[in-house]
Design an enzyme around this catalytic site. Structure first.
Site, short mmCIF file in Angstrom:
data_model
loop_
_atom_site.label_atom_id
_atom_site.label_comp_id
_atom_site.label_asym_id
_atom_site.label_seq_id
_atom_site.Cartn_x
_atom_site.Cartn_y
_atom_site.Cartn_z
N ARG A 50 0.95 -1.08 0.06
CA ARG A 50 -0.01 -0.01 -0.15
C ARG A 50 0.87 1.33 -0.07
O ARG A 50 1.22 1.53 1.02
CB ARG A 50 -0.95 0.00 1.23
CG ARG A 50 -1.92 -1.18 1.34
CD ARG A 50 -2.68 -1.08 2.73
NE ARG A 50 -3.60 -1.95 2.35
CZ ARG A 50 -4.63 -2.47 3.83
NH1 ARG A 50 -4.38 -1.84 4.91
NH2 ARG A 50 -5.17 -3.38 3.84
N ASP A 52 1.86 5.21 -0.09
CA ASP A 52 1.32 6.51 0.50
C ASP A 52 0.89 7.38 -0.54
O ASP A 52 1.11 7.22 -1.61
CB ASP A 52 2.35 6.97 1.57
CG ASP A 52 2.59 6.35 2.80
OD1 ASP A 52 1.55 5.60 3.09
OD2 ASP A 52 3.55 6.52 3.46
N ARG A 202 11.58 6.23 2.99
CA ARG A 202 11.83 7.71 3.39
C ARG A 202 12.38 8.13 4.42
O ARG A 202 12.98 9.10 4.55
CB ARG A 202 10.27 8.22 3.24
CG ARG A 202 9.44 8.08 1.91
CD ARG A 202 7.92 8.49 1.87
NE ARG A 202 7.85 9.72 2.47
CZ ARG A 202 6.68 10.17 3.00
NH1 ARG A 202 5.59 9.49 3.16
NH2 ARG A 202 6.48 11.44 3.42
#
Length: 256
Positions: A50, A52, A202
């Site tokens: 999934r 973002d 990230r």
């Protein structure tokens, strides 16, 4: 019911992420709506990961169950017709067994993060890369990245909202290359693992950027890792430089 694997490419900018949202556009919602144009009724698809809001994909994989048999090429063409003009494309499709699962059958995920260093604003690459205006040192970032490879408790580098049962993961690869492009020096971070924690990539890139800028030393990254404390993490990089590049399976459904 026949099951199909779909390889999906998308620009994440207009979406609230992969996962279906009640009141916001999502990639999952867009594909499910396209499926409903082919076979009326509710459709639920499952993805390998999934992503973002704002994150892109070159090789996301999902699967769907349909009532009738479709030739994979015809299915992909029909879905692409109904997905227009959204920036989502089915780049491949394959028939799979009914117990094949896009998420649970996967053994590897591969990500790319693109970071460009230049003073002038981005124009053509805006929304596709993270831009910083200062120079970065490649070798210290590479030295720092070596601390992160292997089996570790990655509590420091996962979101406080992460729902994974354990912060312990194995990072198989984290390679950093500087590429000279027409739009400026581009640093490409390529990561590979069986699975990733929420915001892990990230968090890595944001922290390594601080090393490249000289604000952190490579050993600071090792100390942050050992701290097992989210507060020890560096800044989290923005989503628009991140791409899900591919998903690996024991038997690749898209292999020729």
């Amino acid at each position: 019911m026949p099951r199909y694997a779909l390889k999906v490419e998308y620009n994440g900018a207009p979406f609230a992420g992969w996962q279906r949202q009640a009141d916001q556009p999502s990639v999952q919602g867009a594909i499910e709506a396209a499926l409903a144009k082919l076979e009326p009724g509710a459709h639920t698809i499952a993805a390998a990961g999934r992503t973002d809001a704002g994150v892109h994909a070159r090789g996301q994989v999902c699967h769907c169950d349909l009532a009738k048999d479709w030739a994979p090429f015809r299915l992909s063409e029909a879905l692409n017709h109904h997905l227009r003009p959204l920036p989502v494309a089915i780049v491949d499709a394959a028939a799979v067994s009914e117990d094949w699962h896009a998420r649970f059958s996967a053994v590897e995920r591969r990500y790319l993060f693109r970071l460009v260093t230049r003073r002038a604003p981005m124009s053509l690459e805006a929304g596709q890369v993270w831009q910083v205006k200062h120079a970065l040192a490649l070798d210290p970032m590479r030295e720092s990245a070596r601390h992160l490879i292997g089996l570790h408790d990655f509590t420091t580098f996962r979101s406080t909202m992460c729902q994974a049962a354990s912060p312990v993961k194995t990072l198989d690869a984290l390679q950093i290359e500087r590429v000279e492009t027409d739009w400026g020096p581009e640093y490409q971070f390529r990561l590979r693992a069986r699975s990733f924690l929420h915001n892990q990539v990230r968090s890595f890139v944001g922290t390594l950027e601080r090393v490249g800028a000289g604000a952190w030393q490579p050993d600071d990254v090792l100390s942050a890792l050992h701290a097992c404390d989210r507060a020890a993490c560096g800044p989290v990089s923005p989503p628009h430089g991140l791409y899900l590049m591919g998903v690996g399976y024991p038997d690749d459904p898209f292999a020729d």
